[in-house]
Design an enzyme around this catalytic site. Structure first.
Site, PDB file in Angstrom:
ATOM      1  N   CYS A 185      24.847 -13.548 -11.874  1.00  0.00           N
ATOM      2  CA  CYS A 185      23.707 -12.636 -11.740  1.00  0.00           C
ATOM      3  C   CYS A 185      22.642 -13.295 -10.846  1.00  0.00           C
ATOM      4  CB  CYS A 185      23.123 -12.335 -13.114  1.00  0.00           C
ATOM      5  SG  CYS A 185      21.636 -11.343 -12.999  1.00  0.00           S
ATOM      6  N   SER A 235      26.041  -6.057 -22.911  1.00  0.00           N
ATOM      7  CA  SER A 235      27.466  -6.033 -22.582  1.00  0.00           C
ATOM      8  C   SER A 235      28.182  -4.829 -23.198  1.00  0.00           C
ATOM      9  CB  SER A 235      28.106  -7.339 -23.050  1.00  0.00           C
ATOM     10  OG  SER A 235      27.741  -7.595 -24.375  1.00  0.00           O
ATOM     11  N   GLU A 287      25.708 -19.811 -20.264  1.00  0.00           N
ATOM     12  CA  GLU A 287      24.665 -19.711 -19.223  1.00  0.00           C
ATOM     13  C   GLU A 287      23.865 -21.007 -19.163  1.00  0.00           C
ATOM     14  OE1 GLU A 287      21.803 -16.360 -19.430  1.00  0.00           O
ATOM     15  OE2 GLU A 287      20.351 -17.770 -18.614  1.00  0.00           O
ATOM     16  N   HIS A 334      27.013 -15.009 -16.143  1.00  0.00           N
ATOM     17  CA  HIS A 334      26.391 -16.218 -16.719  1.00  0.00           C
ATOM     18  C   HIS A 334      26.261 -17.366 -15.727  1.00  0.00           C
ATOM     19  CE1 HIS A 334      26.902 -14.604 -20.615  1.00  0.00           C
ATOM     20  NE2 HIS A 334      28.142 -14.926 -20.802  1.00  0.00           N
ATOM     21  N   SER A 336      27.934 -11.519 -28.821  1.00  0.00           N
ATOM     22  CA  SER A 336      26.880 -11.320 -27.828  1.00  0.00           C
ATOM     23  C   SER A 336      25.530 -11.757 -28.396  1.00  0.00           C
ATOM     24  CB  SER A 336      26.836  -9.846 -27.425  1.00  0.00           C
ATOM     25  OG  SER A 336      25.582  -9.511 -26.913  1.00  0.00           O
ATOM     26  N   SER A 337      24.941 -12.792 -27.781  1.00  0.00           N
ATOM     27  CA  SER A 337      23.681 -13.314 -28.341  1.00  0.00           C
ATOM     28  C   SER A 337      22.539 -12.335 -28.120  1.00  0.00           C
ATOM     29  CB  SER A 337      23.347 -14.683 -27.744  1.00  0.00           C
ATOM     30  OG  SER A 337      23.017 -14.556 -26.389  1.00  0.00           O
TER      31      SER A 337
HETATM   32 FE1  F3S Z   1      21.276 -10.739 -15.180  1.00  0.00          FE
HETATM   33 FE2  F3S Z   1      19.409 -10.075 -16.778  1.00  0.00          FE
HETATM   34 FE3  F3S Z   1      21.737  -9.118 -17.077  1.00  0.00          FE
HETATM   35  S1  F3S Z   1      19.834 -12.092 -16.055  1.00  0.00           S
HETATM   36  S2  F3S Z   1      23.107 -10.653 -16.362  1.00  0.00           S
HETATM   37  S3  F3S Z   1      20.399  -8.721 -15.358  1.00  0.00           S
HETATM   38  S4  F3S Z   1      20.392  -9.721 -18.703  1.00  0.00           S
END
Ligand code: F3S
Length: 280
Positions: free
Chosen positions: A97, A265, A127, A75, A221-222
């Protein structure tokens, strides 16, 4: 009974990368701390704890003492949080990420030019809190079409619009249009992650052709909740599960086709367990 499993179900690139980075670090030394739960899945968090990877309470800022190995989850975090943690003497492994990092960069550069930052997303999502923390000036979070309707920019300001990576693409397009129609000079960046779009598109495609649709994801988890909404519209018998234990097979007697998808996730082993239980 036919089972259709979405190819895009489960960990996305960013989450897999963050979990792998945490595991790799924990092999060298423990304990290792993550800034908040590394992903929104209680089972994975429990599994990581067994390996010496613990989640820090982000609200109480328990990192303040310093001298800890802290992993920034996918995030991302606000710039000030990162700096405070470093200054307190902690060792930081940044697993933000790269797609979220890209948003931080856009926000940082465009706010420095004096543009007003507008984020499409959910105000309370970590995030989004992190993204806000890369803006040089004040920025506003807009979560839906009504808020876009009500929005007025500071006088004469150019706008830079970005979106939370899990934002719905159609909603993004509509909201950009609403704001553009107000006559502002708008730079809109579609920062929605492809992994999310692809997972949503595939889930919709499967949900429209099955009798029962299963969406596996963590309670908080959204992106899993959004997958559920999308599937429920197309397949009324859509069920939300956290693990295979939540699956009540008596619901599925005399059906021909089951579809399965999972949020970003959800680890592979949980998807496999659900699939195996359905097959049995
Ligand atoms: Fe990144 Fe996309 Fe996953 S922004 S954390 S690859 S949902």
């Amino acid at each position: 009974m036919e089972i259709i499993l979405a190819k895009s179900a489960g960990f996305c690139f960013g989450v897999r990368r963050a979990v792998d980075m945490a595991r790799a670090l924990a092999k060298e030394r423990t304990p290792v701390y993550t800034y908040g739960p590394i992903i929104h899945n209680e089972n994975v968090v429990a599994d990581l704890e067994e390996k010496g990877i613990f989640s820090l309470d982000t609200v109480r800022a328990s990192y303040a003492g310093g001298d800890k190995d802290i992993i920034i989850r996918s995030h991302g975090v606000a710039k000030s949080v990162l700096e405070d943690m470093k200054q307190a003497g902690n060792r930081i492994t940044d697993a933000t990420c790269p797609f979220v990092k890209k948003i931080h960069k856009i926000v940082s550069e465009h706010s420095a030019k004096g543009e007003q930052i507008v984020i499409f997303g959910s105000k309370s999502h970590p995030e989004v809190e992190g993204i806000m923390g890369w803006s040089d000036g004040p920025c506003i979070v807009i979560s839906d079409e009504n808020e876009a309707d009500d929005f007025t920019a500071d006088n004469g300001k150019e706008l830079c619009i970005v979106a939370q990576t899990t934002f719905l693409y159609k909603k993004f397009q509509v909201m950009v249009e609403i704001i553009q129609k107000k006559g502002y000079n708008v730079y809109a960046f579609n920062t929605i992650c492809n992994a999310t779009e692809e997972r949503q598109r595939e889930a919709a495609q499967i949900a429209s052709q099955v009798d029962v649709m299963l969406v596996i994801g963590g309670r908080n988890s959204s992106n899993s909740a959004k997958l559920y909404q999308i599937c429920k519209k197309l397949c009324p018998r859509t069920f939300f599960l956290q693990t295979a234990d939540d699956l009540d097979l008596s619901d599925f007697l005399s059906i021909d086709k089951i579809g399965i998808t999972a949020g970003a996730s959800t680890p592979n082993y949980i998807i496999k367990e659900v699939q195996t239980k359905c097959q049995k």
